[in-house]
Design a protein around this motif. Structure first.
Motif, PDB file in Angstrom:
ATOM      1  N   ASP A  82     -23.675   4.813   7.037  1.00  0.00           N
ATOM      2  CA  ASP A  82     -23.133   5.469   7.418  1.00  0.00           C
ATOM      3  C   ASP A  82     -22.148   4.865   5.968  1.00  0.00           C
ATOM      4  O   ASP A  82     -20.936   5.678   5.434  1.00  0.00           O
ATOM      5  N   LEU A  83     -21.687   3.796   7.412  1.00  0.00           N
ATOM      6  CA  LEU A  83     -20.346   2.849   6.386  1.00  0.00           C
ATOM      7  C   LEU A  83     -21.104   2.353   4.618  1.00  0.00           C
ATOM      8  O   LEU A  83     -20.652   2.444   3.976  1.00  0.00           O
ATOM      9  N   LEU A  84     -22.327   2.673   4.938  1.00  0.00           N
ATOM     10  CA  LEU A  84     -23.041   1.391   3.901  1.00  0.00           C
ATOM     11  C   LEU A  84     -23.271   3.051   2.358  1.00  0.00           C
ATOM     12  O   LEU A  84     -22.781   2.206   1.916  1.00  0.00           O
ATOM     13  N   ALA A  85     -23.676   3.804   3.093  1.00  0.00           N
ATOM     14  CA  ALA A  85     -23.280   5.699   1.816  1.00  0.00           C
ATOM     15  C   ALA A  85     -22.398   5.238   1.667  1.00  0.00           C
ATOM     16  O   ALA A  85     -22.094   5.824  -0.047  1.00  0.00           O
ATOM     17  N   VAL A  86     -21.209   5.794   2.209  1.00  0.00           N
ATOM     18  CA  VAL A  86     -19.722   5.483   2.186  1.00  0.00           C
ATOM     19  C   VAL A  86     -19.455   4.638   1.021  1.00  0.00           C
ATOM     20  O   VAL A  86     -18.925   5.182  -0.512  1.00  0.00           O
ATOM     21  N   ALA A  87     -19.688   3.208   1.484  1.00  0.00           N
ATOM     22  CA  ALA A  87     -19.987   2.466   0.115  1.00  0.00           C
ATOM     23  C   ALA A  87     -20.059   2.463  -0.588  1.00  0.00           C
ATOM     24  O   ALA A  87     -20.097   2.060  -2.191  1.00  0.00           O
ATOM     25  N   ARG A  88     -21.956   3.297  -1.190  1.00  0.00           N
ATOM     26  CA  ARG A  88     -22.123   3.229  -2.083  1.00  0.00           C
ATOM     27  C   ARG A  88     -21.682   4.082  -2.884  1.00  0.00           C
ATOM     28  O   ARG A  88     -21.170   3.947  -4.455  1.00  0.00           O
ATOM     29  N   GLY A  89     -21.386   5.505  -2.471  1.00  0.00           N
ATOM     30  CA  GLY A  89     -20.142   6.924  -3.489  1.00  0.00           C
ATOM     31  C   GLY A  89     -19.010   5.624  -3.626  1.00  0.00           C
ATOM     32  O   GLY A  89     -19.072   6.011  -4.543  1.00  0.00           O
ATOM     33  N   ILE A  90     -18.226   4.860  -3.261  1.00  0.00           N
ATOM     34  CA  ILE A  90     -17.222   4.532  -3.467  1.00  0.00           C
ATOM     35  C   ILE A  90     -17.689   3.453  -4.564  1.00  0.00           C
ATOM     36  O   ILE A  90     -17.003   3.249  -6.264  1.00  0.00           O
ATOM     37  N   LEU A  91     -18.700   2.760  -5.311  1.00  0.00           N
ATOM     38  CA  LEU A  91     -18.404   2.336  -6.042  1.00  0.00           C
ATOM     39  C   LEU A  91     -19.553   2.699  -6.965  1.00  0.00           C
ATOM     40  O   LEU A  91     -19.540   2.711  -7.836  1.00  0.00           O
ATOM     41  N   ALA A  92     -20.020   4.177  -6.993  1.00  0.00           N
ATOM     42  CA  ALA A  92     -20.355   4.871  -7.883  1.00  0.00           C
ATOM     43  C   ALA A  92     -19.586   5.925  -8.842  1.00  0.00           C
ATOM     44  O   ALA A  92     -19.609   5.513  -9.804  1.00  0.00           O
ATOM     45  N   GLU A  93     -18.315   5.589  -7.919  1.00  0.00           N
ATOM     46  CA  GLU A  93     -16.803   6.036  -8.965  1.00  0.00           C
ATOM     47  C   GLU A  93     -16.282   5.165  -9.323  1.00  0.00           C
ATOM     48  O   GLU A  93     -16.365   5.406 -10.374  1.00  0.00           O
ATOM     49  N   VAL A  94     -16.434   3.933  -8.958  1.00  0.00           N
ATOM     50  CA  VAL A  94     -15.769   2.856  -9.320  1.00  0.00           C
ATOM     51  C   VAL A  94     -16.360   3.126 -10.301  1.00  0.00           C
ATOM     52  O   VAL A  94     -15.936   2.489 -12.080  1.00  0.00           O
ATOM     53  N   LEU A  95     -18.121   2.528 -10.600  1.00  0.00           N
ATOM     54  CA  LEU A  95     -18.568   2.046 -11.825  1.00  0.00           C
ATOM     55  C   LEU A  95     -18.563   3.408 -13.141  1.00  0.00           C
ATOM     56  O   LEU A  95     -18.278   3.375 -14.011  1.00  0.00           O
ATOM     57  N   THR A  96     -18.349   4.420 -12.448  1.00  0.00           N
ATOM     58  CA  THR A  96     -18.201   5.292 -13.972  1.00  0.00           C
ATOM     59  C   THR A  96     -17.033   5.627 -14.264  1.00  0.00           C
ATOM     60  O   THR A  96     -17.041   5.608 -15.774  1.00  0.00           O
ATOM     61  N   ASP A  97     -15.697   5.357 -13.761  1.00  0.00           N
ATOM     62  CA  ASP A  97     -14.320   4.978 -14.398  1.00  0.00           C
ATOM     63  C   ASP A  97     -14.901   3.922 -14.968  1.00  0.00           C
ATOM     64  O   ASP A  97     -14.287   4.245 -16.243  1.00  0.00           O
ATOM     65  N   HIS A  98     -15.277   3.371 -15.091  1.00  0.00           N
ATOM     66  CA  HIS A  98     -15.533   1.774 -15.809  1.00  0.00           C
ATOM     67  C   HIS A  98     -16.404   2.237 -16.767  1.00  0.00           C
ATOM     68  O   HIS A  98     -16.303   1.843 -18.658  1.00  0.00           O
ATOM     69  N   ALA A  99     -17.859   2.822 -16.781  1.00  0.00           N
ATOM     70  CA  ALA A  99     -18.328   3.276 -18.167  1.00  0.00           C
ATOM     71  C   ALA A  99     -17.227   4.454 -18.665  1.00  0.00           C
ATOM     72  O   ALA A  99     -17.619   3.889 -19.973  1.00  0.00           O
ATOM     73  N   THR A 100     -17.150   4.569 -18.183  1.00  0.00           N
ATOM     74  CA  THR A 100     -15.917   6.514 -19.152  1.00  0.00           C
ATOM     75  C   THR A 100     -14.476   5.002 -19.933  1.00  0.00           C
ATOM     76  O   THR A 100     -14.222   4.974 -21.250  1.00  0.00           O
ATOM     77  N   LEU A 101     -14.450   3.891 -19.135  1.00  0.00           N
ATOM     78  CA  LEU A 101     -13.309   3.325 -19.802  1.00  0.00           C
ATOM     79  C   LEU A 101     -14.147   1.873 -20.929  1.00  0.00           C
ATOM     80  O   LEU A 101     -12.924   2.250 -21.869  1.00  0.00           O
ATOM     81  N   LEU A 102     -15.267   1.821 -21.085  1.00  0.00           N
ATOM     82  CA  LEU A 102     -16.219   0.789 -21.506  1.00  0.00           C
ATOM     83  C   LEU A 102     -16.810   2.125 -23.177  1.00  0.00           C
ATOM     84  O   LEU A 102     -15.956   1.128 -24.059  1.00  0.00           O
ATOM     85  N   ALA A 103     -16.868   3.318 -22.889  1.00  0.00           N
ATOM     86  CA  ALA A 103     -17.013   3.962 -23.900  1.00  0.00           C
ATOM     87  C   ALA A 103     -15.630   3.816 -24.428  1.00  0.00           C
ATOM     88  O   ALA A 103     -15.694   4.375 -25.651  1.00  0.00           O
ATOM     89  N   GLU A 104     -14.438   4.495 -23.624  1.00  0.00           N
ATOM     90  CA  GLU A 104     -13.360   4.552 -24.359  1.00  0.00           C
ATOM     91  C   GLU A 104     -12.631   3.324 -25.814  1.00  0.00           C
ATOM     92  O   GLU A 104     -12.903   3.210 -26.740  1.00  0.00           O
ATOM     93  N   LEU A 105     -13.100   2.739 -25.201  1.00  0.00           N
ATOM     94  CA  LEU A 105     -12.684   0.752 -25.511  1.00  0.00           C
ATOM     95  C   LEU A 105     -13.449   0.685 -27.218  1.00  0.00           C
ATOM     96  O   LEU A 105     -13.512   0.760 -28.222  1.00  0.00           O
ATOM     97  N   ARG A 106     -14.681   1.142 -26.293  1.00  0.00           N
ATOM     98  CA  ARG A 106     -15.573   1.493 -27.877  1.00  0.00           C
ATOM     99  C   ARG A 106     -15.865   2.068 -28.831  1.00  0.00           C
ATOM    100  O   ARG A 106     -15.469   1.620 -30.454  1.00  0.00           O
ATOM    101  N   ALA A 107     -15.075   2.983 -28.328  1.00  0.00           N
ATOM    102  CA  ALA A 107     -14.562   4.507 -29.951  1.00  0.00           C
ATOM    103  C   ALA A 107     -13.513   3.496 -29.803  1.00  0.00           C
ATOM    104  O   ALA A 107     -13.805   4.769 -31.585  1.00  0.00           O
ATOM    105  N   GLU A 108     -13.005   3.212 -30.262  1.00  0.00           N
ATOM    106  CA  GLU A 108     -11.240   2.633 -30.580  1.00  0.00           C
ATOM    107  C   GLU A 108     -11.955   1.809 -30.942  1.00  0.00           C
ATOM    108  O   GLU A 108     -11.129   1.439 -32.079  1.00  0.00           O
ATOM    109  N   HIS A 109     -12.971   0.836 -30.890  1.00  0.00           N
ATOM    110  CA  HIS A 109     -13.034  -0.137 -31.313  1.00  0.00           C
ATOM    111  C   HIS A 109     -13.397   0.293 -33.040  1.00  0.00           C
ATOM    112  O   HIS A 109     -13.653  -0.653 -34.081  1.00  0.00           O
ATOM    113  N   ALA A 110     -14.228   0.892 -32.775  1.00  0.00           N
ATOM    114  CA  ALA A 110     -15.256   1.933 -33.980  1.00  0.00           C
ATOM    115  C   ALA A 110     -14.513   2.473 -34.494  1.00  0.00           C
ATOM    116  O   ALA A 110     -14.963   2.454 -36.582  1.00  0.00           O
ATOM    117  N   SER A 111     -13.499   2.973 -34.236  1.00  0.00           N
ATOM    118  CA  SER A 111     -12.788   3.211 -35.896  1.00  0.00           C
ATOM    119  C   SER A 111     -12.185   2.913 -36.711  1.00  0.00           C
ATOM    120  O   SER A 111     -11.595   1.551 -36.195  1.00  0.00           O
TER     121      SER A 111
END
Length: 111
Positions: A82-111
């Motif tokens: 269960d602990l491993l599954a919770v960690a996986r969920g947390i990492l998925a959320e963190v990586l999603t947040d990072h992907a969103t931020l990266l997309a925003e940075l790329r969009a800003e750089h392209a402007s």
């Protein structure tokens, strides 16, 4: 003097702080495995795996049963999986947040 709970928790999480140990726990999530089965899945020397298994055993995360020349390891409790599954969920959320931020940075750089 008793050890404070936060120090015990820190030791517990330190035991999880190595990729070989995490991979071992992931493999044991599917059920008990003999050492030779773990070695087939984890690219380390037998002596190194033995050291990591000893840490997991000392921290109460796994159990070991020896039958003849074979030692089989298992998760001590299903909550470890269960602990491993919770960690996986947390990492998925963190990586999603990072992907969103990266997309925003790329969009800003392209402007």
């Amino acid at each position: 003097m008793p050890v404070p709970l936060y120090e015990v928790k820190a030791e517990f999480f330190r035991a999880l702080g190595h990729p070989v140990r995490i991979r071992t726990l992931e493999l044991l999530r599917d059920g008990p495995r003999a050492v030779h089965e773990l070695l087939a899945e984890i690219p380390v020397e037998a002596s190194r795996l033995s050291q990591h298994l000893a840490v997991l055993r000392q921290r109460g995360l796994v159990t070991a049963v020896r039958e003849g020349g074979t030692t089989t390891y298992a998760l001590r409790t299903p909550e470890v999986a269960d602990l491993l599954a919770v960690a996986r969920g947390i990492l998925a959320e963190v990586l999603t947040d990072h992907a969103t931020l990266l997309a925003e940075l790329r969009a800003e750089h392209a402007s």
